[in-house]
Each structure stands twice: as structure tokens, then as C-alpha cells.
Design a protein around this motif. Structure first.
Motif, mmCIF file in Angstrom:
data_model
loop_
_atom_site.group_PDB
_atom_site.id
_atom_site.type_symbol
_atom_site.label_atom_id
_atom_site.label_comp_id
_atom_site.label_asym_id
_atom_site.label_seq_id
_atom_site.Cartn_x
_atom_site.Cartn_y
_atom_site.Cartn_z
ATOM 1 N N ARG A 134 0.837 -1.212 0.000
ATOM 2 C CA ARG A 134 0.000 0.000 0.000
ATOM 3 C C ARG A 134 0.867 1.254 0.000
ATOM 4 O O ARG A 134 0.545 2.246 -0.647
ATOM 5 C CB ARG A 134 -0.941 -0.010 1.204
ATOM 6 N N ARG A 135 2.008 1.186 0.696
ATOM 7 C CA ARG A 135 2.927 2.318 0.723
ATOM 8 C C ARG A 135 3.414 2.644 -0.687
ATOM 9 O O ARG A 135 3.510 3.813 -1.064
ATOM 10 C CB ARG A 135 4.097 1.969 1.644
ATOM 11 N N LYS A 136 3.702 1.616 -1.487
ATOM 12 C CA LYS A 136 4.143 1.829 -2.872
ATOM 13 C C LYS A 136 3.036 2.459 -3.707
ATOM 14 O O LYS A 136 3.285 3.376 -4.497
ATOM 15 C CB LYS A 136 4.576 0.501 -3.497
ATOM 16 N N GLU A 137 1.809 1.970 -3.541
ATOM 17 C CA GLU A 137 0.678 2.544 -4.271
ATOM 18 C C GLU A 137 0.494 4.015 -3.918
ATOM 19 O O GLU A 137 0.273 4.857 -4.794
ATOM 20 C CB GLU A 137 -0.616 1.793 -3.936
ATOM 21 N N LEU A 138 0.594 4.317 -2.632
ATOM 22 C CA LEU A 138 0.385 5.695 -2.181
ATOM 23 C C LEU A 138 1.512 6.612 -2.642
ATOM 24 O O LEU A 138 1.283 7.795 -2.904
ATOM 25 C CB LEU A 138 0.255 5.733 -0.661
ATOM 26 N N ALA A 140 2.948 6.375 -5.506
ATOM 27 C CA ALA A 140 2.575 6.707 -6.887
ATOM 28 C C ALA A 140 1.462 7.748 -6.913
ATOM 29 O O ALA A 140 1.484 8.687 -7.725
ATOM 30 C CB ALA A 140 2.133 5.450 -7.632
ATOM 31 N N VAL A 141 0.478 7.622 -6.020
ATOM 32 C CA VAL A 141 -0.612 8.599 -5.924
ATOM 33 C C VAL A 141 -0.046 9.977 -5.575
ATOM 34 O O VAL A 141 -0.418 10.990 -6.177
ATOM 35 C CB VAL A 141 -1.659 8.160 -4.866
ATOM 36 N N ALA A 142 0.866 10.007 -4.609
ATOM 37 C CA ALA A 142 1.462 11.275 -4.183
ATOM 38 C C ALA A 142 2.251 11.923 -5.312
ATOM 39 O O ALA A 142 2.127 13.133 -5.564
ATOM 40 C CB ALA A 142 2.361 11.047 -2.969
ATOM 41 N N LYS A 143 3.049 11.141 -6.028
ATOM 42 C CA LYS A 143 3.854 11.687 -7.135
ATOM 43 C C LYS A 143 2.964 12.201 -8.261
ATOM 44 O O LYS A 143 3.248 13.239 -8.860
ATOM 45 C CB LYS A 143 4.827 10.628 -7.644
ATOM 46 N N ASP A 171 4.901 11.879 3.631
ATOM 47 C CA ASP A 171 6.340 11.598 3.556
ATOM 48 C C ASP A 171 6.865 11.795 2.139
ATOM 49 O O ASP A 171 7.944 12.355 1.946
ATOM 50 C CB ASP A 171 6.640 10.168 4.032
ATOM 51 N N VAL A 172 6.113 11.338 1.140
ATOM 52 C CA VAL A 172 6.552 11.474 -0.252
ATOM 53 C C VAL A 172 6.508 12.934 -0.690
ATOM 54 O O VAL A 172 7.466 13.459 -1.254
ATOM 55 C CB VAL A 172 5.691 10.598 -1.189
ATOM 56 N N VAL A 173 5.398 13.607 -0.425
ATOM 57 C CA VAL A 173 5.233 14.999 -0.869
ATOM 58 C C VAL A 173 6.261 15.909 -0.204
ATOM 59 O O VAL A 173 6.857 16.768 -0.863
ATOM 60 C CB VAL A 173 3.794 15.495 -0.589
ATOM 61 N N ASN A 174 6.478 15.713 1.100
ATOM 62 C CA ASN A 174 7.399 16.590 1.822
ATOM 63 C C ASN A 174 8.848 16.407 1.398
ATOM 64 O O ASN A 174 9.691 17.249 1.711
ATOM 65 C CB ASN A 174 7.251 16.386 3.330
ATOM 66 N N ALA A 175 9.152 15.331 0.680
ATOM 67 C CA ALA A 175 10.514 15.114 0.186
ATOM 68 C C ALA A 175 10.748 15.762 -1.174
ATOM 69 O O ALA A 175 11.856 15.737 -1.693
ATOM 70 C CB ALA A 175 10.788 13.607 0.103
ATOM 71 N N ILE A 176 9.708 16.380 -1.741
ATOM 72 C CA ILE A 176 9.808 16.993 -3.075
ATOM 73 C C ILE A 176 9.743 18.514 -2.934
ATOM 74 O O ILE A 176 8.832 19.047 -2.290
ATOM 75 C CB ILE A 176 8.665 16.488 -3.991
#
Length: 198
Positions: A134-138, A140-143, A171-176
Motif C-alpha cells: 500500500r505504501r508503494k501505491e500511495l 505513486a498517488v502522491a507523485k 512523507d513522499v510529498v514533503n521530500a519533493i
């Protein structure tokens, strides 16, 4: 044998629920990630955290026995929190639709830990590797949301998500660079908004 009985009084149940809500407050996804990394898990030592994971593993094992499911149970401490992972075939019913059953089982397991330790737990329960996939799917959603924000310059509102799911997206968004995310709404309809940084 693990005690899977319910509390005997409403007062006991209310106390346990209050403790669980306090544990949930510890993992609010709006807290800056740097602060989370620096803060110890309620000042709890690694041995205490491992004890929580052992208690949780015993509780989950009892549930699996009652439900007549087979699974290997691993208990560990990861990133300052106790973790229990259940691996095996035929476990999908324990995950449920979009992890709803897994979230409920996690809360029950946290209550079991609280009953034995008297301390709210930030235990993370995973079944069949659901959280990792699910973390991988999310991610992709975040990107995808970030790409839309950068392309159109407008905020993007994502679908409602659980606290675990929102944290993965944050976590993904804040790293971009150039974008930020925040949660809005009230449970169970809380969602993330990704917007450009001014």
C-alpha cells in the motif's frame, strides 16, 4: 493462552479507548517529520517497545487460533515503535477492503498491549505485507498529485485516507521541493491537499 476477553465494565473500556486515542494523537500526520524523528516514543526504551511487540504478537496469535488461520508472526522494533508482522497464505480477510479490517485489528491489539502495560502503544500491525504494498501505491498517488500541482499550479485534493495512508503520502510529498501537503477534514473523512509552495 492470550486473554481475548472484553473489559468487564464500561468504565474500563472507556479508559482503554481514551488511551488508544492518546496513542493515535502521537501519530498525527500533520506533525513535522523532523520532530517525529527526534521524539522518542513516549520516552519508552527499546526493551519496553520489544515487550509491547511480544504482548501484541501473543494477542494476535490468540486471534489467529480462534479464527483458525495459519500465519507466521514476527515481532520487532522499527523506527522507535513496536511492530508485529503476520505472514502466510489465506490472510486477505484480516486485511479487509483498503485495510479497514487491519486497522481495526491494530486498534484491538493496541488495547491488549495497554491492558497489560498500562501504557498507550504506537504499535504497527501488518498482515501479509499489505502496508508495504500500500505504501508503494500511495507513493505513486502522491507523485501523480505533485505532477498535477506543478503542471497546473492548483491545489489537488486526494480521496479520504486513514492516518497510515496520509502519513505515507505526506512523507513522499514533503521530500519533493516546490510542493507541500496538509490534512483537512474530520475523521473518517480526512484527506490530504497537495499545493504549490509560494
Amino acid at each position: 493462552m492470550t486473554d481475548t476477553s472484553v473489559p468487564q465494565t464500561e468504565q474500563a473500556l472507556d479508559e482503554e479507548l481514551a488511551a488508544t486515542e492518546a496513542a493515535q494523537d502521537d501519530e498525527q500526520d500533520d506533525e513535522p517529520e523532523a520532530e517525529k524523528a527526534e521524539a522518542p516514543a513516549n520516552g519508552t526504551s527499546d526493551s519496553d517497545l520489544f515487550r509491547q511487540s511480544e504482548i501484541a504478537a501473543d494477542y494476535v496469535e490468540g486471534l489467529l487460533d480462534i479464527l483458525d488461520y495459519d500465519g507466521d508472526i514476527d515481532e520487532l522494533v522499527s523506527s522507535g515503535r513496536p511492530v508485529v508482522e503476520v505472514v502466510g497464505g489465506r490472510l486477505q480477510p484480516l486485511v479487509g477492503q483498503r485495510g479497514a479490517t487491519l486497522e481495526a485489528l491494530q486498534e484491538l491489539t493496541r488495547l491488549a498491549v495497554f491492558r497489560q502495560t498500562g501504557t498507550p502503544s504506537r504499535l504497527l500491525l501488518d498482515v501479509g505485507g499489505y502496508r508495504a504494498s500500500r505504501r508503494k501505491e500511495l507513493a505513486a498517488v502522491a507523485k501523480n498529485a505533485v505532477e498535477k500541482v506543478k503542471e497546473f499550479g492548483e491545489p489537488v485534493r486526494l480521496e479520504t485516507m486513514s492516518a497510515f495512508e496520509r502519513k505515507c503520502v505526506h512523507d513522499v510529498v514533503n521530500a519533493i521541493a516546490g510542493v507541500e501537503s496538509e490534512s483537512e477534514g474530520v475523521e473518517p473523512s480526512r484527506r490530504i491537499v497537495v499545493r504549490p509552495v509560494d
